[in-house]
Design an enzyme around this catalytic site. Structure first.
Site, short mmCIF file in Angstrom:
data_model
loop_
_atom_site.label_atom_id
_atom_site.label_comp_id
_atom_site.label_asym_id
_atom_site.label_seq_id
_atom_site.Cartn_x
_atom_site.Cartn_y
_atom_site.Cartn_z
N GLU A 1 26.75 -21.34 -34.63
CA GLU A 1 27.21 -19.96 -34.53
C GLU A 1 26.38 -19.06 -35.43
O GLU A 1 25.94 -17.99 -35.02
CB GLU A 1 28.69 -19.89 -34.94
CG GLU A 1 29.27 -18.47 -34.89
CD GLU A 1 30.73 -18.40 -35.31
OE1 GLU A 1 31.32 -19.44 -35.65
OE2 GLU A 1 31.27 -17.29 -35.30
N GLY B 1 39.38 -20.75 -31.77
CA GLY B 1 40.61 -20.70 -32.57
C GLY B 1 40.45 -21.42 -33.89
O GLY B 1 40.96 -22.53 -34.07
#
Ligand SMILES: Cc1cc2nc3c(=O)[nH]c(=O)nc-3n(C[C@H](O)[C@H](O)[C@H](O)COP(=O)(O)OP(=O)(O)OC[C@H]3O[C@@H](n4cnc5c(N)ncnc54)[C@H](O)[C@@H]3O)c2cc1C
Length: 400
Positions: free
Chosen positions: A245, A127
């Protein structure tokens, strides 16, 4: 590229290859090969098989359940998982939030979350992004107001990948608005998706699937112990997570697998009476992608070696992200070109394991190339768009 493998490394490669041959469930493989969307159960079942073998978290420190592998072993493993066309671990837990928890989290958080993340008992989602706060993430507005022993969260997150499968979401939230720089006053908080006030709504992507979501928070009460690290330091943790990531997004081994598939298709396809294999223009474009991919593989190996000696992936992860996604999209384009008009039919029913090949779908894989092409427009956007990565490279790598 050629890596000179030792006897031990060759034995390791064979062990991994045998494992994928014997343990990768045929039904999941059939779905992967035919472009059928995997269910939550499929992902979890496969991840648990990897976990049972001790191979779920190849980058974690050994003390938390990592493999302790050398960079070469990791490289070999990534190659084998891609060549078997097996799903990667869904990144949000093992690859993204876990390094933040074991680096900055409390002992209690480590005990509570790491074993269950490793065993795929918890599905995490990310999120960060909000409507209006993507590239300019520091402008995020979701608020977490302290009220005694809990925070009250209000706001909206967006583009939440597989959020409809998730048990927990890790969020960047604003805990203080009265700050000199917007990057201050942001905190990193873990939220149980079952908490009252959390609503997940689908966003359907351009190829017609549900992959991403909006997540709304309305007076969501979260215990203070779900704050990771220090209040107001979330930006620092969040940035580190993004570097993990981006390294992960390069997808070199997957691209190698797809390139080999493209060569198979090239050998079989006939366009207007001429075998595709004789099309010099197509062969030239394929060779150009292959050369770029080999160069990227060297860069990825250098990054892996740096991580292995304890360094966090740095701004060079942006180079991997840019180049890796450019190659992925170049491959998508070549698949479309190889498919020719077979890329056009829209037959959703063919993406079930049982659907027989027919004359509208070519060899069966061609219409899939259009879906991949459209879906993968995302690759140059998510994880921080490629334009933003170029800004990072120019500033932090080239010093411009
Ligand atoms: C399929 C998909 C899955 C995603 N999954 C997640 C997820 O699970 N969790 C999550 O938190 N987020 C997720 N994201 C969000 C993703 O990280 C953002 O979309 C991304 O950071 C870009 O932000 P934006 O969409 O707001 O675009 P914007 O920031 O509005 O940018 C629009 C365009 O302007 C360019 N631009 C903006 N600022 C600059 C600048 N300073 N210099 C040059 N160019 C600029 C951008 O590069 C882009 O081309 C996902 C996105 C996609 C598409």
């Amino acid at each position: 590229m050629h890596v000179n493998l030792t006897d031990d490394e060759l034995a390791f490669q064979e062990e991994v290859r045998t494992f994928f041959r014997e343990q990768y469930p045929a039904d999941i493989r059939a779905k992967q090969d035919n472009g059928v969307q995997l269910t939550r159960e499929d992902y979890v079942r496969w991840q648990k098989i990897l976990h049972q073998r001790g191979w779920a978290a190849i980058n974690w420190p050994v003390e938390y359940g990592g493999t302790g592998w050398t960079p070469v072993q990791k490289y070999l493993f990534e190659n084998e998982i891609a060549m078997a066309n097996a799903p990667d671990m869904v990144p949000f837990g093992v690859k993204m939030v876990a390094p933040i928890i074991y680096t900055f989290g409390s002992e209690e958080q480590k005990k509570r979350f790491l074993p269950d993340t490793l065993a795929s008992n918890i599905w995490w989602c990310q999120g960060y992004s909000e409507p209006g706060s993507g590239s300019d993430l520091a402008s995020l507005k979701t608020r977490a107001d302290r009220a005694g022993d809990h925070y009250v969260i209000n706001g909206t997150k967006t583009w939440t990948t597989l959020g409809h499968f998730a048990d927990w979401i890790f969020c960047l939230v604003r805990t203080n608005s009265d700050v000199a720089r917007r990057q201050e006053g942001i905190s990193f908080v873990l939220v149980d998706m079952q908490t009252p006030g959390v609503t997940v709504r689908p966003i359907i992507t351009i190829e017609g699937e549900r992959e991403v979501n909006e997540v709304h928070f309305e007076n969501v009460k979260v215990p203070v112990e779900n704050l990771v690290g220090e209040e107001g330091k979330g930006w620092t943790y969040g940035k580190l997570l993004l570097q993990h990531e981006r390294t992960n997004i390069a997808g070199v081994a997957r691209s190698k697998y797809r390139l080999s598939k493209l060569r198979e298709i090239m050998a079989q396809s006939v366009h207007g009476g001429t075998p595709l294999a004789e099309n010099k223009n197509f062969a030239r474009k394929l060779a150009a992608v292959e050369i770029d991919l080999q160069a990227l593989e060297f860069t990825e190996l250098r990054t892996l070696a740096a991580v292995a000696v304890g360094k966090a992936p740095g701004p060079e992860s942006s180079i991997l992200k840019i180049k890796g996604t450019e190659i992925q999209q170049a491959l998508d384009t070549l698949f479309m070109e190889a498919a020719g008009y077979y890329a056009l039919p829209n037959l959703p029913q063919q993406f079930t394991a049982e659907y027989p090949v027919d004359e509208r779908t070519g060899f069966g894989s061609e219409t899939l190339s259009a879906l991949r092409y459209f879906n993968n427009r995302k690759a140059s956007i998510y994880g921080g768009s490629n334009e933003i990565q170029k800004n990072i490279v120019s500033k932090h790598v080239l010093g411009l």
